[in-house]
Design a protein around this motif. Structure first.
Motif, PDB file in Angstrom:
ATOM      1  N   GLN A   1       0.815  -1.220   0.000  1.00  0.00           N
ATOM      2  CA  GLN A   1       0.000   0.000   0.000  1.00  0.00           C
ATOM      3  C   GLN A   1       0.846   1.266   0.000  1.00  0.00           C
ATOM      4  O   GLN A   1       0.309   2.356  -0.231  1.00  0.00           O
TER       5      GLN A   1
ATOM      6  N   HIS B   1      -3.475  -7.960   1.233  1.00  0.00           N
ATOM      7  CA  HIS B   1      -2.776  -6.901   0.484  1.00  0.00           C
ATOM      8  C   HIS B   1      -1.435  -7.400  -0.038  1.00  0.00           C
ATOM      9  O   HIS B   1      -0.987  -6.970  -1.106  1.00  0.00           O
TER      10      HIS B   1
ATOM     11  N   CYS C   1     -10.799   0.525   3.706  1.00  0.00           N
ATOM     12  CA  CYS C   1      -9.363   0.387   3.423  1.00  0.00           C
ATOM     13  C   CYS C   1      -8.784   1.750   3.091  1.00  0.00           C
ATOM     14  O   CYS C   1      -9.424   2.537   2.390  1.00  0.00           O
TER      15      CYS C   1
ATOM     16  N   HIS D   1      -7.511  -9.201   6.076  1.00  0.00           N
ATOM     17  CA  HIS D   1      -7.517  -8.018   5.208  1.00  0.00           C
ATOM     18  C   HIS D   1      -6.081  -7.573   4.910  1.00  0.00           C
ATOM     19  O   HIS D   1      -5.741  -7.302   3.754  1.00  0.00           O
ATOM     20  N   GLU D   2      -5.239  -7.514   5.948  1.00  0.00           N
ATOM     21  CA  GLU D   2      -3.867  -7.007   5.739  1.00  0.00           C
ATOM     22  C   GLU D   2      -3.016  -7.986   4.949  1.00  0.00           C
ATOM     23  O   GLU D   2      -2.283  -7.588   4.047  1.00  0.00           O
TER      24      GLU D   2
END
Ligand code: NI
Length: 191
Positions: free
Chosen positions: A54, A148, A102, A144-145
């Motif tokens: 990210q 990524h 997010c 979720h993390e």
């Protein structure tokens, strides 16, 4: 330390699978100061987590921290956890509906299915191995993390596009119902 720019949905870096790091790379001052910046950027943006992809650096590092988070007031607290080369294993088929947002998807939330019980193994920033079992809403945050780092964004898991909403409309129309659901999950799973 310095704040890093956060990539927004549509940028190809968010779709890359991050490369794993060796112990030597992890110990380098370059990676150690990158981790400091990742954590500082996550805190500055009130994120519950932030992954290296990210911030335009596709390496297998992500951070999670929940401390009375104003973006997600129903989330149980999670102490700062930096995960390097994380691997998630599902411990059961059981799933729950999470309402996610997010930092790379501005002003959008939506319902996704997450596994309720997972095991996560990873190296910490000092290269020590860890393995922990995580359940409930907290398990959703981990998934979720780590997603990524494999090029996935929560919108890929949204199963009903009618659940998509801005943060303002979430507060107005969806928050109260979801907070009740989240409280039931936390009560059942302890996380
Ligand atoms: Ni995210």
């Amino acid at each position: 330390m310095s704040l890093l720019k956060i990539a927004q949905i549509g940028h190809p870096v968010l779709r890359q699978t991050a490369r794993t790091l060796t112990q030597e790379e992890l110990a380098s001052s370059e990676i150690q100061s990158f981790i400091d910046n990742l954590v500082e950027t996550m805190r500055d943006a009130n994120g519950a987590g932030l992954a290296a992809t990210q911030v335009y650096n596709p390496v297998q590092i992500c951070a999670i921290e929940v401390k009375d988070n104003p973006r997600y007031p129903y989330k149980p607290n999670i102490p700062l956890t930096v995960m390097v080369n994380p691997i998630i294993t599902m411990l059961s088929e059981e799933t729950f509906e999470n309402y996610e947002g997010c930092l790379s998807v501005p002003n959008l939330r939506g319902r996704v299915m997450r596994n309720t019980e997972i095991r996560v193994s990873f190296l910490d920033r000092n290269g020590q191995e860890h393995e922990r079992e995580v359940r409930g809403i907290t398990a959703g945050t981990y998934q979720h993390e780590v997603d990524h780092l494999f090029g996935k964004i929560f919108v890929d898991h949204v199963f009903d596009s009618k659940s998509l909403c801005t943060w303002t409309e979430f507060e107005r129309y969806h928050r109260d119902a979801f907070v009740k659901e989240a409280e039931a999950i936390v009560a059942r799973w302890g996380g």
